[in-house]
Design an enzyme around this catalytic site. Structure first.
Site, PDB file in Angstrom:
ATOM      1  CG  HIS A 228      -0.252   0.241   2.509  1.00 24.59           C
ATOM      2  ND1 HIS A 228       0.441  -0.762   3.152  1.00 24.59           N
ATOM      3  CD2 HIS A 228      -0.126   1.340   3.279  1.00 24.59           C
ATOM      4  CE1 HIS A 228       0.954  -0.284   4.266  1.00 24.59           C
ATOM      5  NE2 HIS A 228       0.635   0.987   4.370  1.00 24.59           N
TER       6      HIS A 228
HETATM    7  C1  UD1 Z   1      -1.948   4.762   6.750  1.00 26.18           C
HETATM    8  C2  UD1 Z   1      -0.607   5.149   7.379  1.00 26.18           C
HETATM    9  C3  UD1 Z   1       0.423   4.054   7.124  1.00 26.18           C
HETATM   10  C4  UD1 Z   1      -0.107   2.698   7.552  1.00 26.18           C
HETATM   11  C5  UD1 Z   1      -1.440   2.428   6.868  1.00 26.18           C
HETATM   12  C6  UD1 Z   1      -1.990   1.085   7.329  1.00 26.18           C
HETATM   13  C7  UD1 Z   1      -0.173   7.575   7.403  1.00 26.18           C
HETATM   14  C8  UD1 Z   1       0.667   8.637   6.843  1.00 26.18           C
HETATM   15  N1  UD1 Z   1      -0.085   6.377   6.811  1.00 26.18           N
HETATM   16  O1  UD1 Z   1      -1.757   4.777   5.342  1.00 26.18           O
HETATM   17  O2  UD1 Z   1       1.579   4.343   7.862  1.00 26.18           O
HETATM   18  O3  UD1 Z   1       0.825   1.695   7.208  1.00 26.18           O
HETATM   19  O4  UD1 Z   1      -2.341   3.475   7.212  1.00 26.18           O
HETATM   20  O5  UD1 Z   1      -3.196   0.819   6.748  1.00 26.18           O
HETATM   21  O6  UD1 Z   1      -0.890   7.806   8.353  1.00 26.18           O
HETATM   22  N2  UD1 Z   1      -9.175   4.440   2.811  1.00 26.18           N
HETATM   23  C9  UD1 Z   1     -10.442   3.896   2.753  1.00 26.18           C
HETATM   24  N3  UD1 Z   1     -10.987   3.435   3.910  1.00 26.18           N
HETATM   25  C10 UD1 Z   1     -10.343   3.496   5.096  1.00 26.18           C
HETATM   26  C11 UD1 Z   1      -9.052   4.074   5.143  1.00 26.18           C
HETATM   27  C12 UD1 Z   1      -8.484   4.534   4.005  1.00 26.18           C
HETATM   28  O7  UD1 Z   1     -11.060   3.795   1.701  1.00 26.18           O
HETATM   29  O8  UD1 Z   1     -10.894   3.042   6.125  1.00 26.18           O
HETATM   30  C13 UD1 Z   1      -8.553   4.904   1.548  1.00 26.18           C
HETATM   31  C14 UD1 Z   1      -8.919   6.303   1.164  1.00 26.18           C
HETATM   32  O9  UD1 Z   1      -9.054   6.314  -0.217  1.00 26.18           O
HETATM   33  C15 UD1 Z   1      -7.700   7.098   1.546  1.00 26.18           C
HETATM   34  C16 UD1 Z   1      -6.577   6.110   1.365  1.00 26.18           C
HETATM   35  O10 UD1 Z   1      -7.143   4.852   1.695  1.00 26.18           O
HETATM   36  O11 UD1 Z   1      -7.555   8.226   0.759  1.00 26.18           O
HETATM   37  C17 UD1 Z   1      -5.387   6.371   2.241  1.00 26.18           C
HETATM   38  O12 UD1 Z   1      -5.734   6.351   3.628  1.00 26.18           O
HETATM   39  P1  UD1 Z   1      -4.803   7.104   4.722  1.00 26.18           P
HETATM   40  O13 UD1 Z   1      -5.288   6.839   6.083  1.00 26.18           O
HETATM   41  O14 UD1 Z   1      -4.634   8.505   4.338  1.00 26.18           O
HETATM   42  O15 UD1 Z   1      -3.395   6.448   4.556  1.00 26.18           O
HETATM   43  P2  UD1 Z   1      -2.978   4.930   4.346  1.00 26.18           P
HETATM   44  O16 UD1 Z   1      -2.429   4.797   2.972  1.00 26.18           O
HETATM   45  O17 UD1 Z   1      -4.079   4.017   4.765  1.00 26.18           O
END
Ligand code: UD1
Length: 420
Positions: A228
């Site tokens: 990811h």
């Molecule tokens: C985050 C953490 C990363 C961790 C990962 C584990 C930061 C900078 N990064 O990354 O260190 O390894 O979580 O999962 O905090 N989304 C959904 N549903 C959710 C959550 C996320 O659809 O419940 C999608 C959304 O499109 C969002 C994208 O995932 O834009 C990224 O989510 P975000 O929490 O910003 O960062 P992660 O890539 O999940």
């Protein structure tokens, strides 16, 4: 007066860490001397899907959060700003003695900043104070400042009052950055506390049967893939090259891919569906099963732990999985050029390969023949890290309770451990 601790969870890797802290606090409060620690759990809502959040509360028997901030997804700056804005009111209302943050996600850094910039009104409204800040999993460094997690780690560590570390490299990193030694506490790994506690329960999971990986008691060889990080999935060329190598591996053993929502979105946006077969929606051609990467939704904690425990190889760009495979003795191929957890290379089964297909295939060929290996656990990865953390806090905030704890299991365990 009880010591008031406000703990923060936001994203998936936070839940298993805070679960261990909750358990240790429950232990202290059940010693018979009343509620010694008043614990308030705040969920920022950085992760909000059932698969990414709710299922973990059930699997880990985590208490429901006392407060949910519902920030959701956004750019890093907007997400961080939203968390800060909403968390400030929480700190002002709750007036905790200590804010405890874990790991390196945006919620960690955002809440750490708020904790150290908010003046709370003390008892009777006359005494003002700034809450103390504890960072669990402090000091890890990849030395790659293009990773958002590295920035979050540096920011959080630089303002924390208690820096709880998991490995010796973290202690050294913090000392080099000028953190006073008396703020650094080498306590072990809370994520491993949770793994050890849930290992036998995970054995009851039916995930191997659900994915047709077990025939009776016999488990077929298979690999797990998790991916990811922006560096791996945001650039289509890099992502496709990596997918080519996983496809190649799929021809030799099933590759089970519980896809993170951000990765799934990249697959859809870039129209990369041909690489995959949706495990639960089987296509008309049975050959698809053998030559495609098997896509499954993000799994709950117990199912994933069970799946990981029996895997021949795990291919991953996650941080926590490098630690979990170390304890399970499962071969781990890390799809990154650096790791902030070097102890997993020295003690564990972890190897760094980056994102080049030829390196991924070469390493897969090498380690897939090996099977599981019993390794020497890193020091203090023994299931007692959270207890050590709570002991440090109680000794500092409420030394008078040390007598209550003197007879307790916590005290005898920590004595035993210091002598080892
Ligand atoms: C985050 C953490 C990363 C961790 C990962 C584990 C930061 C900078 N990064 O990354 O260190 O390894 O979580 O999962 O905090 N989304 C959904 N549903 C959710 C959550 C996320 O659809 O419940 C999608 C959304 O499109 C969002 C994208 O995932 O834009 C990224 O989510 P975000 O929490 O910003 O960062 P992660 O890539 O999940």
């Amino acid at each position: 007066m009880a010591l008031k601790i406000l703990s923060v969870v936001g994203a998936r890797p936070n839940f298993m860490k805070v679960a261990a802290i909750c358990e240790a606090i429950k232990g202290i409060n059940s010693l018979g001397a009343g509620e010694q620690i008043h614990h308030v759990l705040v969920h920022t809502g950085q992760h909000y899907d059932t698969n990414m959040s709710d299922s973990f509360f059930n699997d880990l028997e985590l208490p429901r959060p006392d407060l949910c901030l519902g920030v959701g997804s956004a750019s890093h700056s907007v997400q961080t700003a939203r968390i800060m804005e909403r968390f400030e009111s929480v700190v002002l209302n709750e007036q905790p003695h200590l804010v405890l943050v874990v790991g390196d996600v945006n919620s960690t850094a955002a809440c750490a900043l708020v904790a150290k910039k908010t003046w709370c009104r003390g008892d009777g409204g006359v005494k003002y104070f700034i809450p103390k800040l504890a960072h669990v999993e402090a000091g890890l460094r990849s030395f790659d400042r293009t990773m958002p997690e590295e920035i979050n780690r540096i920011v959080t560590d630089s303002i924390s009052d208690y820096l709880f570390t998991t490995e010796e490299s973290a202690n050294q990193n913090l000392l080099h950055e000028g953190i006073p030694e008396n703020r650094i506490f080498f306590v072990g790994n809370v994520m491993i506390d949770t793994l050890l506690r849930h290992r036998s329960k995970a054995h009851e999971s039916t995930i191997l049967q659900d994915l047709q990986l077990a025939d009776g008691r016999e488990v077929k060889p298979y690999a797990i893939l998790t991916l990811h990080r922006p560096a791996n999935v945001d650039d289509k060329r890099v992502f496709c090259h990596m997918l080519d190598s996983f496809l190649d591996i799929s021809k030799r053993m099933p590759v089970i891919f519980p896809a993170h929502p951000r990765t799934l979105k990249r697959i859809q946006d870039e129209d990369l569906g041909d690489y995959f077969v949706d495990h639960f929606v089987q296509g008309p051609e049975p050959w698809d099963w053998r030559v495609r990467i098997r896509l499954v939704p993000p799994l709950g904690y117990l199912d994933f732990l069970r799946l990981m425990s029996e895997a021949r190889v795990v291919l991953t760009d996650s941080g926590g999985i490098q630690e979990e495979t170390t304890i399970l003795g499962v071969q781990c191929i890390t799809l990154r050029d650096s790791t902030e957890r070097p102890v997993t290379l020295e003690h564990g089964t972890n190897v760094l390969v980056g994102s080049k297909p030829e390196n991924i295939i070469r390493e897969f060929n090498r380690v897939s023949l090996r099977g599981q290996e019993l390794t020497r656990s890193p020091f203090y990865w023994d299931g007692n890290a959270a207890k050590r953390i709570i002991k440090v806090l109680i000794d500092d905030f409420c030394p008078e309770w040390s007598s209550v704890m003197a007879e307790s299991a916590l005290e005898s365990e920590s004595k035993e451990l210091t002598q080892n």
